[in-house]
Design a protein around this motif. Structure first.
Motif, PDB file in Angstrom:
ATOM      1  N   UNK A  82      50.426 -90.867 -37.140  1.00  0.00           N
ATOM      2  CA  UNK A  82      49.917 -90.339 -35.885  1.00  0.00           C
ATOM      3  C   UNK A  82      48.536 -90.879 -35.545  1.00  0.00           C
ATOM      4  N   UNK A  83      47.667 -90.989 -36.549  1.00  0.00           N
ATOM      5  CA  UNK A  83      46.343 -91.567 -36.314  1.00  0.00           C
ATOM      6  C   UNK A  83      46.452 -93.023 -35.868  1.00  0.00           C
ATOM      7  N   UNK A  84      47.398 -93.750 -36.459  1.00  0.00           N
ATOM      8  CA  UNK A  84      47.585 -95.151 -36.087  1.00  0.00           C
ATOM      9  C   UNK A  84      48.083 -95.270 -34.650  1.00  0.00           C
ATOM     10  N   UNK A  85      49.053 -94.453 -34.265  1.00  0.00           N
ATOM     11  CA  UNK A  85      49.585 -94.504 -32.907  1.00  0.00           C
ATOM     12  C   UNK A  85      48.522 -94.125 -31.882  1.00  0.00           C
ATOM     13  N   UNK A  86      47.624 -93.258 -32.298  1.00  0.00           N
ATOM     14  CA  UNK A  86      46.560 -92.800 -31.401  1.00  0.00           C
ATOM     15  C   UNK A  86      45.361 -93.740 -31.403  1.00  0.00           C
ATOM     16  N   UNK A  87      45.394 -94.779 -32.249  1.00  0.00           N
ATOM     17  CA  UNK A  87      44.266 -95.702 -32.331  1.00  0.00           C
ATOM     18  C   UNK A  87      43.059 -95.106 -33.008  1.00  0.00           C
ATOM     19  N   UNK A  92      41.999-110.680 -27.698  1.00  0.00           N
ATOM     20  CA  UNK A  92      41.838-109.262 -27.375  1.00  0.00           C
ATOM     21  C   UNK A  92      42.709-108.861 -26.179  1.00  0.00           C
ATOM     22  N   UNK A  93      42.891-107.557 -26.057  1.00  0.00           N
ATOM     23  CA  UNK A  93      43.637-107.044 -24.905  1.00  0.00           C
ATOM     24  C   UNK A  93      44.579-105.915 -25.243  1.00  0.00           C
ATOM     25  N   UNK A  94      45.257-106.001 -26.384  1.00  0.00           N
ATOM     26  CA  UNK A  94      46.199-104.945 -26.781  1.00  0.00           C
ATOM     27  C   UNK A  94      45.463-103.880 -27.592  1.00  0.00           C
ATOM     28  N   UNK A  95      45.894-102.641 -27.444  1.00  0.00           N
ATOM     29  CA  UNK A  95      45.280-101.543 -28.180  1.00  0.00           C
ATOM     30  C   UNK A  95      45.864-101.449 -29.582  1.00  0.00           C
ATOM     31  N   UNK A  96      45.112-100.843 -30.492  1.00  0.00           N
ATOM     32  CA  UNK A  96      45.593-100.681 -31.858  1.00  0.00           C
ATOM     33  C   UNK A  96      46.837 -99.793 -31.900  1.00  0.00           C
ATOM     34  N   UNK A  97      46.896 -98.789 -31.037  1.00  0.00           N
ATOM     35  CA  UNK A  97      48.067 -97.927 -30.989  1.00  0.00           C
ATOM     36  C   UNK A  97      49.331 -98.680 -30.619  1.00  0.00           C
ATOM     37  N   UNK A  98      49.201 -99.644 -29.716  1.00  0.00           N
ATOM     38  CA  UNK A  98      50.357-100.457 -29.318  1.00  0.00           C
ATOM     39  C   UNK A  98      50.842-101.304 -30.491  1.00  0.00           C
ATOM     40  N   UNK A  99      49.909-101.890 -31.224  1.00  0.00           N
ATOM     41  CA  UNK A  99      50.297-102.652 -32.418  1.00  0.00           C
ATOM     42  C   UNK A  99      51.042-101.740 -33.404  1.00  0.00           C
ATOM     43  N   UNK A 100      50.531-100.510 -33.573  1.00  0.00           N
ATOM     44  CA  UNK A 100      51.113 -99.588 -34.542  1.00  0.00           C
ATOM     45  C   UNK A 100      52.551 -99.221 -34.187  1.00  0.00           C
ATOM     46  N   UNK A 101      52.835 -99.007 -32.912  1.00  0.00           N
ATOM     47  CA  UNK A 101      54.198 -98.673 -32.482  1.00  0.00           C
ATOM     48  C   UNK A 101      55.160 -99.800 -32.852  1.00  0.00           C
ATOM     49  N   UNK A 102      54.771-101.006 -32.522  1.00  0.00           N
ATOM     50  CA  UNK A 102      55.637-102.164 -32.775  1.00  0.00           C
ATOM     51  C   UNK A 102      55.800-102.396 -34.268  1.00  0.00           C
ATOM     52  N   UNK A 103      54.710-102.332 -35.025  1.00  0.00           N
ATOM     53  CA  UNK A 103      54.781-102.563 -36.461  1.00  0.00           C
ATOM     54  C   UNK A 103      55.577-101.498 -37.194  1.00  0.00           C
ATOM     55  N   UNK A 104      55.454-100.255 -36.765  1.00  0.00           N
ATOM     56  CA  UNK A 104      56.213 -99.177 -37.395  1.00  0.00           C
ATOM     57  C   UNK A 104      57.705 -99.404 -37.238  1.00  0.00           C
ATOM     58  N   UNK A 105      58.126 -99.799 -36.047  1.00  0.00           N
ATOM     59  CA  UNK A 105      59.549-100.053 -35.811  1.00  0.00           C
ATOM     60  C   UNK A 105      60.049-101.221 -36.651  1.00  0.00           C
TER      61      UNK A 105
END
Length: 443
Positions: A304-309, A363-376
């Motif tokens: 959850x912390x990762x998704x929230x950045x 730069x440009x993408x948020x850490x939360x966006x990376x986390x969603x993709x990486x988790x999947x």
């Protein structure tokens, strides 16, 4: 023959009556929903009691991570030590005095797809209790086992054919997953892709029906909420390219994690050493949790912390290493539990690290966006269920469907890399072994 004897020993047919199939399907969904709901409420109740938060509410707005973070460091050590005692003694006694456990996969492939009800129930409750007390393993296996055991019993009582009984046992597992995580589509797809390996209508209809009924029933006690609160995220070219480039990295990492956990499970004791190793393992985890409360539980907190950045690169890297170590050590000590949420958390944490480094270049993408993709991607590869992983991540987070593009790129790359590891790593190890042997002989 009397009516009583017929009831106690139903005839197994080659083809099941439609009415019996309908009744077993509905009762499986209802029972799995109730079972999943009760297990989830038990989990919340023990968590609140053990760590001293939200005592007046079983379902509250205060998360487990907030609760354990608010507890004193000393309390975390004490609770995790208790967790070690419960896990060690509980599973040792179960293995010594209970009937041999039958896994869901074994039941689905068996000519008698039943699971011992009492032993399976004890096994499931132990998982829930230990996860509530801070075990790093997942809680999703417990409701799946309860759903499958119930489905097997109902199928036997209704005299369903062996083939239909196998389908219902698999559907019970999917319904349990749907209930505890409020993922009706994910539960159904899990049955079809992972357990049965078919999307034929004879499997699809009961899978969808049982998961939908179970999720609906569980919502009565748990509410209609999704697992993770994710802020509004946007898609851009940086994220898409990163997904293509880093997808294979998640596949390799997932293969390594799977190999590690399989080895740890294979080495787990079932004799007197189990209580000793379990107590030592969880006491050490308690000491680590004095400084890193995010380690406690199945991984929902750090995910959850990762998704929230809400994680820095350094903290994400530290939590990733520690989560992998304590997950493997808990399995090695003899604790039981799932790897779905731990895998999701590992993927999210790894994505924060890789995404943060990528952002220095583009730069440009948020850490939360990376986390969603990486988790999947990590979840898909580690559990070998690409479609189910994608569906689960979208049901967990309710993220925009725009993210399907980078998620699918990353999942595809991860699956290819995982299969490459499966194929080539053993060959490489054998080659190195031969070379070393040859070198030894030359000496």
């Amino acid at each position: 023959m009397s009516v009583k004897s017929i009831t106690s020993a139903p005839v197994r047919r080659e083809r099941s009556p439609l009415q019996a199939l309908v009744v077993v399907t509905l009762l499986t969904g209802l029972g799995a929903g109730l079972g999943g709901m009760l297990l989830a409420l038990l989990l919340h109740g023990i968590q609140h009691l053990a760590f001293g938060y939200s005592a007046a509410h079983l379902v509250s707005s205060e998360s487990f991570l907030q609760g354990v973070s608010g507890a004193s460091p000393e309390r975390r050590v004490i609770v995790l030590t208790i967790c070690g005692l419960v896990a060690g003694l509980g599973w040792w006694l179960l293995y010594r005095f209970g009937k041999p456990l039958v896994s869901i996969r074994q039941a689905v492939k068996s000519d008698d797809p039943r699971m011992p009800m009492l032993s399976t129930t004890v096994h499931a409750v132990l998982q829930i209790v230990t996860v509530a007390l801070g075990s790093p393993l997942g809680r999703e296996v417990a409701p799946r086992e309860i759903g499958s055991a119930l489905a097997g019993w109902l199928s036997r009582r209704a005299g369903l054919s062996v083939a239909d009984s196998r389908v219902m046992v698999a559907c019970g597992a999917g319904a349990g997953l749907a209930a505890v995580y409020n993922v009706p589509l994910g539960g159904a797809v899990f049955v079809l892709e992972v357990l049965l390996g078919t999307f034929g209508w004879k499997a699809l209809v009961p899978a969808v029906a049982t998961s939908a009924v179970a999720a609906l029933v569980a919502q009565a006690g748990l509410g209609n909420e999704h697992q993770y609160l994710v802020p509004s995220l946007t898609l851009n070219a940086s994220l898409v390219v990163w997904a293509v480039v880093c997808g294979p990295v998640f596949g390799v990492a997932a293969w390594a994690f799977t190999a590690l956990t399989k080895h740890a499970r294979a080495q787990a004791p079932k004799d007197w050493r189990l209580p000793v190793l379990s107590l030592l393992n969880f006491a050490i985890i308690g000491v680590l949790a004095m400084h890193f409360p995010q380690l406690l539980g199945n991984g929902k907190g750090p995910a959850g912390l990762a998704f929230d950045g809400g994680l820095s690169l350094s903290l994400a890297a530290m939590l990733l290493v520690l989560k992998v170590v304590i997950t493997a050590s808990s399995l090695r000590a003899g604790a039981e539990g799932g790897l779905l949420t731990p895998g999701l958390a590992n993927g999210a944490l790894l994505a924060i690290v890789l995404g943060g480094l990528w952002s220095m270049l583009w730069p440009g993408a948020s850490l939360g966006a990376f986390a969603i993709v990486g988790a999947a991607a990590f979840l898909a590869a580690s559990m070998q269920m690409p479609i189910t992983a994608v569906v689960l991540v979208f049901e967990f987070t309710r993220v925009s469907h725009d993210f399907l593009i980078p998620v699918l790129f990353a999942v595809g790359g991860a699956m290819l890399a995982y299969q490459a590891c499966v194929k080539w790593v053993p060959a490489l190890q054998a080659s190195l072994g031969l070379s070393w042997s040859g070198a030894s002989k030359a000496r």
